[in-house]
Enzyme design. Structure first.
Site, PDB file in Angstrom:
ATOM      1  N   HIS A   1       0.824  -1.315  -0.074  1.00 15.12           N
ATOM      2  CA  HIS A   1      -0.119  -0.087  -0.056  1.00 15.12           C
ATOM      3  C   HIS A   1       0.782   1.458  -0.078  1.00 15.12           C
ATOM      4  O   HIS A   1       0.704   2.263   0.683  1.00 15.12           O
ATOM      5  CB  HIS A   1      -0.959  -0.060   1.080  1.00 15.12           C
ATOM      6  CG  HIS A   1      -1.901  -1.204   1.332  1.00 15.12           C
ATOM      7  ND1 HIS A   1      -3.056  -1.058   0.786  1.00 15.12           N
ATOM      8  CD2 HIS A   1      -1.918  -2.360   1.692  1.00 15.12           C
ATOM      9  CE1 HIS A   1      -3.973  -2.077   0.594  1.00 15.12           C
ATOM     10  NE2 HIS A   1      -3.341  -3.093   1.380  1.00 15.12           N
TER      11      HIS A   1
ATOM     12  N   ASN B   1     -10.320  -2.672   2.870  1.00 13.61           N
ATOM     13  CA  ASN B   1     -10.155  -2.503   1.299  1.00 13.61           C
ATOM     14  C   ASN B   1     -11.321  -1.917   0.733  1.00 13.61           C
ATOM     15  O   ASN B   1     -12.435  -2.100   1.431  1.00 13.61           O
ATOM     16  CB  ASN B   1      -9.493  -3.683   0.922  1.00 13.61           C
ATOM     17  CG  ASN B   1      -8.101  -4.028   1.066  1.00 13.61           C
ATOM     18  OD1 ASN B   1      -6.976  -3.246   1.180  1.00 13.61           O
ATOM     19  ND2 ASN B   1      -7.775  -5.352   1.427  1.00 13.61           N
TER      20      ASN B   1
ATOM     21  N   TYR C   1       0.847  -4.537  11.757  1.00 15.19           N
ATOM     22  CA  TYR C   1       0.854  -3.135  11.158  1.00 15.19           C
ATOM     23  C   TYR C   1       1.534  -2.254  12.169  1.00 15.19           C
ATOM     24  O   TYR C   1       2.436  -1.380  11.756  1.00 15.19           O
ATOM     25  CB  TYR C   1      -0.555  -2.796  11.191  1.00 15.19           C
ATOM     26  CG  TYR C   1      -1.328  -3.183   9.823  1.00 15.19           C
ATOM     27  CD1 TYR C   1      -1.269  -4.305   9.519  1.00 15.19           C
ATOM     28  CD2 TYR C   1      -1.953  -2.143   9.029  1.00 15.19           C
ATOM     29  CE1 TYR C   1      -1.703  -4.754   8.266  1.00 15.19           C
ATOM     30  CE2 TYR C   1      -2.365  -2.488   7.632  1.00 15.19           C
ATOM     31  CZ  TYR C   1      -2.296  -3.611   7.374  1.00 15.19           C
ATOM     32  OH  TYR C   1      -2.866  -4.136   6.358  1.00 15.19           O
TER      33      TYR C   1
END
Length: 504
Positions: free
Chosen positions: A60, A132, A342
């Site tokens: 991303h 998403n 993350y």
């Protein structure tokens, strides 16, 4: 301070606040040099320029974003105590869209999944919903995620994107069929991000005041409608500009055309997870709307562009580990891994104290015992003697009121993955049958083009998977491949396959 011309323009300074007399000429030993080491202003400018970038996101990397708000118009208070989801609540947010595979300099108009990641600045801390524009994903087990991402990146020898790697992985991973069908359909190449849906994708938990747990899916449905490019149209767009999505989003907000999404939830009683024919925690599956109808609960609006893209969008750091009371996790394996990965990625990419940066900082009080590290700029606790826990100096303490109810787990921890309905073909089949004739033909053509010059055995292996979804699916792809190869007679063995053969 006023400059020597008598105007009110501020005087240029160093980062230490020292006024600069000459910003046009370096200091030198004479008219022809050499330069002097004492020219700290030159050294400061060059040193800062060398450090103007941080590592781009591994996944991303290319993204666009804006600020906005969420307004809750429905009432799901019987399912959750989260203040951000109570009737009438208005919450500031920032939303970052992205593509998955491309680098930071990639073109916007590429066929790819679009990230849809939201940071809500709630009164109970930040809630990050990182999803998403698709309700499913390519894999359901995080052990396969790094390998999948490798197939989306560049071949280690050619430094080119490898259709062979992509289709080899997909053809060996039947669970990818649902997402591949979406990606290769019309919605796989949106004209911009105002005209896409957003999904939390994973199954999350809602917890109410009675400590009852419900499973939940979060959806954001675009109120602008859906718009998509064909491959040919996208090629023309990229030839004109590589920044088509950034231009569209920024310009729409600047002129007051604020994009809107309707927020919906699907809610499942906790005990239903043992009754559904599919695994409700499988990221490659959706919950049929007939079983769990979407409930409208609010409106998401984007209404302000970032003042500094780097500070507010590039340094924006979201993680599913940021949740608030009344919202929790589920046994979704992919979600469980993302809770770790993350935040870990952000600490590497931005630094130890990334959540203290203004765009990431909660709007609510923060009380931790985290210490020191690079770029520590937050103040000590009110009592600096309380720098560990437990302590006797009035430092922050735990509060059992925020504990979640225990998760009900049976003796078979992997029971969901072995139920009869956990097949990889039924839901892609249901999606395929919804397409009209034109949508199917475009799906076949998009797949044929995306396969490029992959080896015949990988092409046929993938086609056999499509056969199991629906006979027309496999047949349509085979026919489209024949037509594609007829239009591209130069196709031969793929470059990365030849290199592999040569090095064997």
């Amino acid at each position: 301070m006023t400059d020597q011309s008598g105007t009110d323009r501020p005087v240029l300074t160093t980062s230490g606040g020292n006024p600069i007399a000459d910003n046009q000429n370096s200091k030198s030993a004479g008219p022809r040099g050499p330069l002097l080491l004492e020219d700290y202003q030159l050294i400061e400018k060059l040193a800062h320029q060398n450090r103007e970038r941080i590592p781009e996101r591994v996944v991303h990397a290319k993204g666009w974003g804006a600020h906005g708000k969420l307004t809750i118009t429905g009432d799901i208070s019987r399912y959750t105590k989260a203040k951000v989801l109570q009737p009438g609540a208005e919450t500031d947010l920032i939303l970052r869209f992205s593509t998955v595979a491309g680098e930071a300099g990639a073109a916007d108009a590429e066929r790819d999944v679009r990230g849809f990641a939201i940071k809500f600045y709630t009164p109970e801390g930040n809630w990050d919903l990182v999803g998403n524009n698709t309700p499913v994903f390519f894999v359901r087990d995080p052990l396969k995620f790094p390998d999948f991402i490798h197939t989306q990146k560049r071949h280690p020898r050619t430094n080119l994107r490898s259709p062979t790697a992509m289709w080899d992985f997909w053809s060996l991973s039947p669970e990818s069929l649902h997402q591949v069908t979406i990606l290769m359909s019309d919605r796989g190449l949106p004209t911009d991000v105002r005209h896409i849906n957003g999904y939390g994708s994973h199954t999350f938990a809602l917890i109410n005041d009675a400590d009852e747990r419900f499973w939940v899916k979060f959806h954001f449905k675009t109120l602008q409608g859906h718009r998509h490019w064909s491959n040919e149209e996208a090629g023309a767009v990229v030839g004109r500009t590589r920044e088509s999505t950034q231009e569209d989003l920024f310009e729409a907000i600047e002129k007051g055309d604020f994009p809107l999404w309707k927020m919906q939830v699907q809610i499942m009683p906790e005990e239903d997870a043992d009754k559904t024919p599919y695994n409700p925690f499988d990221l490659t599956k959706v919950w049929p709307h007939g079983d769990y109808p979407p409930i409208d609960i609010g409106i998401l609006e984007l209404n302000r562009n970032a003042d500094n893209y780097f500070a507010e969008i590039e340094q924006l750091a979201m993680s599913p580990s940021n949740i608030v009371p009344g919202i929790g996790f589920s046994p979704d394996k992919m979600l469980q891994a993302r809770v770790f990965s993350y935040a870990d990625a952000h600490r590497h990419r931005i630094g130890t104290h990334y959540e203290a940066l203004p765009v990431n900082a909660p709007r609510s009080p923060v009380h931790t015992y985290h210490k020191d590290g690079a770029m520590r700029f937050t103040p000590n606790n009110p009592n600096p003697a309380a720098y560990y826990e437990p302590n006797s100096f009035s430092g922050p303490v735990e509060d059992k009121r925020f504990a979640e109810p225990p998760l009900k787990i049976s003796g078979d921890a992997d029971r969901h993955n072995h139920r009869e309905g956990n097949d990889d073909f039924g839901q892609p089949r249901a999606l395929f049958t919804l397409f009209d004739a034109g949508q199917k033909e475009r799906l076949f053509a998009n797949i044929a083009a995306a396969m490029g010059n992959i080896p015949d055995e990988i092409e046929e292996r993938q086609a056999r998977l499509f056969d199991q979804v629906h006979p027309d699916y496999g047949a349509g792809v085979r026919r489209a491949r024949v037509e594609y190869k007829g239009r591209n007679p130069s196709i031969s063995a793929p470059t990365d396959q030849l290199l592999s053969d040569a090095s064997a």
